[in-house]
Design an enzyme around this catalytic site. Structure first.
Site, short mmCIF file in Angstrom:
data_model
loop_
_atom_site.label_atom_id
_atom_site.label_comp_id
_atom_site.label_asym_id
_atom_site.label_seq_id
_atom_site.Cartn_x
_atom_site.Cartn_y
_atom_site.Cartn_z
N ARG A 152 0.86 -1.18 0.00
CA ARG A 152 0.00 0.00 0.00
C ARG A 152 0.90 1.24 0.00
O ARG A 152 2.04 1.19 0.45
CB ARG A 152 -0.89 0.02 1.24
CG ARG A 152 -1.85 -1.17 1.35
CD ARG A 152 -2.67 -1.06 2.64
NE ARG A 152 -3.64 -2.14 2.75
CZ ARG A 152 -3.44 -3.27 3.41
NH1 ARG A 152 -2.27 -3.48 4.02
NH2 ARG A 152 -4.38 -4.20 3.48
N LYS A 176 -2.34 -2.45 7.95
CA LYS A 176 -3.56 -2.10 8.66
C LYS A 176 -3.70 -2.94 9.93
O LYS A 176 -3.30 -4.09 9.98
CB LYS A 176 -4.77 -2.33 7.75
CG LYS A 176 -4.89 -1.31 6.62
CD LYS A 176 -6.17 -1.52 5.84
CE LYS A 176 -6.34 -0.46 4.77
NZ LYS A 176 -7.59 -0.64 4.00
N HIS A 245 -2.04 2.76 -6.42
CA HIS A 245 -2.95 1.64 -6.23
C HIS A 245 -3.02 0.78 -7.50
O HIS A 245 -3.25 -0.42 -7.43
CB HIS A 245 -4.35 2.14 -5.86
CG HIS A 245 -5.26 1.06 -5.37
ND1 HIS A 245 -5.02 0.38 -4.20
CD2 HIS A 245 -6.38 0.51 -5.89
CE1 HIS A 245 -5.98 -0.52 -4.02
NE2 HIS A 245 -6.81 -0.47 -5.04
N ARG A 248 -0.24 -1.66 -7.23
CA ARG A 248 -0.59 -2.71 -6.26
C ARG A 248 -1.57 -3.70 -6.89
O ARG A 248 -1.42 -4.93 -6.73
CB ARG A 248 -1.20 -2.06 -5.01
CG ARG A 248 -1.73 -3.04 -3.96
CD ARG A 248 -2.08 -2.26 -2.70
NE ARG A 248 -3.01 -2.94 -1.82
CZ ARG A 248 -2.69 -3.82 -0.87
NH1 ARG A 248 -1.42 -4.18 -0.70
NH2 ARG A 248 -3.60 -4.36 -0.09
N HIS A 271 -4.30 -8.64 3.43
CA HIS A 271 -5.74 -8.59 3.62
C HIS A 271 -6.14 -9.48 4.79
O HIS A 271 -5.73 -10.63 4.85
CB HIS A 271 -6.48 -9.07 2.36
CG HIS A 271 -6.47 -8.06 1.26
ND1 HIS A 271 -6.67 -8.40 -0.06
CD2 HIS A 271 -6.27 -6.72 1.27
CE1 HIS A 271 -6.62 -7.31 -0.81
NE2 HIS A 271 -6.37 -6.28 -0.03
N TYR A 280 -10.76 -7.55 -4.86
CA TYR A 280 -9.66 -6.69 -5.27
C TYR A 280 -8.96 -7.19 -6.52
O TYR A 280 -8.38 -6.43 -7.27
CB TYR A 280 -8.68 -6.65 -4.10
CG TYR A 280 -7.54 -5.69 -4.25
CD1 TYR A 280 -6.33 -6.09 -4.80
CD2 TYR A 280 -7.66 -4.38 -3.81
CE1 TYR A 280 -5.28 -5.23 -4.92
CE2 TYR A 280 -6.61 -3.50 -3.91
CZ TYR A 280 -5.42 -3.93 -4.46
OH TYR A 280 -4.38 -3.06 -4.58
#
Length: 303
Positions: A152, A176, A245, A248, A271, A280
């Site tokens: 990211r 995250k 993005h 990615r 994820h 995605y």
């Protein structure tokens, strides 16, 4: 439908449109769309609706379901439902209804648009930066690492020197949820990072820990990386619709197309849920069919 019920329906539609125009001061575009929806709804529901007091949630569900069956896009269905909800709120305010029958009706889920990925030729074109200027070397290292690891943007700009292992060709990332993962990268990314580190001291102060630094001699910001990627995309003849993005997503797509291993790609992307990876990324049908033919015991088809 007799003229009396029709007049009763039209009366309240007109009252609502006047309310939108003069009290809410809604745009003519909104008023026109709401009028079209309400007129269409009252015609379609004519056999059930002698007046608006008879309006039930089931009528609205039936209406939305029929439009969906006819192929109306999810975004258009949501607009129709929004118009009906607003109208019912108005009727509730005016005492025509005792509750809002549209509140319990679920809007259809809109499909999440997949970000466009770049094909391998486009990526080779972008990464073919032949320049030994420190900024160019830095940018090449950033883009190579993006595509090699699928990081990211926030993860990439947060990288410190100590988080990159050039010998093992691995990067330690905090993603995250403050979760740490180890992501491998390839030879070309390693070589690009090596070339950048050789000249990094020309921009980075001795006490700067960030892997990638700006001309201001500090950690690069996400906005700076986005701007540099757009600049190089134009220089390399790819237009300016390239963003981090997209790199990615290209990483994820190409990895999946080559391996078919959704779980592995999930881990690499960081994820938490496999469903996120499924949305995605996407595989072309030919690849899916090939995997199916090889894997399923009853999939043997005629040559």
């Amino acid at each position: 439908m007799s003229s009396k019920p029709a007049a009763a329906l039209e009366h309240w539609i007109q009252r609502f449109l006047d309310y939108l125009r003069y009290e809410r001061v809604s745009s003519p575009h909104t008023c026109k769309n709401y009028q079209r929806t309400l007129n269409h709804f009252s015609i379609e529901m004519a056999e059930h609706l002698p007046d608006w007091q008879a309006l039930k949630p089931s009528y609205i569900r039936e209406y939305i379901s029929e439009l969906s069956f006819q192929g109306l896009a999810a975004s258009s269905l949501n607009l129709r439902l929004s118009a009906l909800r607003s109208f019912c709120r108005f009727l509730l305010r005016e005492g025509v209804l005792q509750s809002n029958p549209a509140d319990g009706v679920q809007a259809p889920k809109q499909a999440k648009p997949l970000p466009k990925n770049m094909d391998v030729d486009e990526l080779n074109q972008l990464l073919d930066i032949q320049d030994d200027d420190p900024l160019a070397l830095r940018d090449k290292a950033i883009f190579e690492l993006f595509y090699a690891s699928g990081l990211r943007l926030a993860e990439l700009v947060s990288l410190d020197m100590v988080m990159v292992d050039l010998r093992e060709q691995e990067v330690r990332v905090t993603g995250k949820g403050n979760k740490t993962r180890i992501v491998p990268f390839g030879k070309q990314a390693r070589d690009a990072i090596k070339a950048w580190i050789k000249v990094r001291g020309e921009l980075a102060p001795a006490d700067e820990s960030a892997l990638f630094v700006s001309q201001r001699r500090q950690r690069m910001s996400p906005r700076s990386v986005e701007a540099r990627l757009k600049l190089w995309a134009k220089i390399q003849g790819l237009g300016d619709n390239v963003h981090p993005h997209k790199l990615r997503h290209s990483f994820a797509t190409h990895m999946l197309e080559s391996s078919g291993d959704l779980r592995a790609v999930q881990e690499l992307l960081g994820h938490a849920n496999l469903s996120t990876t499924q949305v995605y990324t996407h595989l072309d049908f030919n690849h899916l069919a090939e995997v199916y033919d090889k894997a399923h015991p009853r999939a043997k088809r005629k040559e």
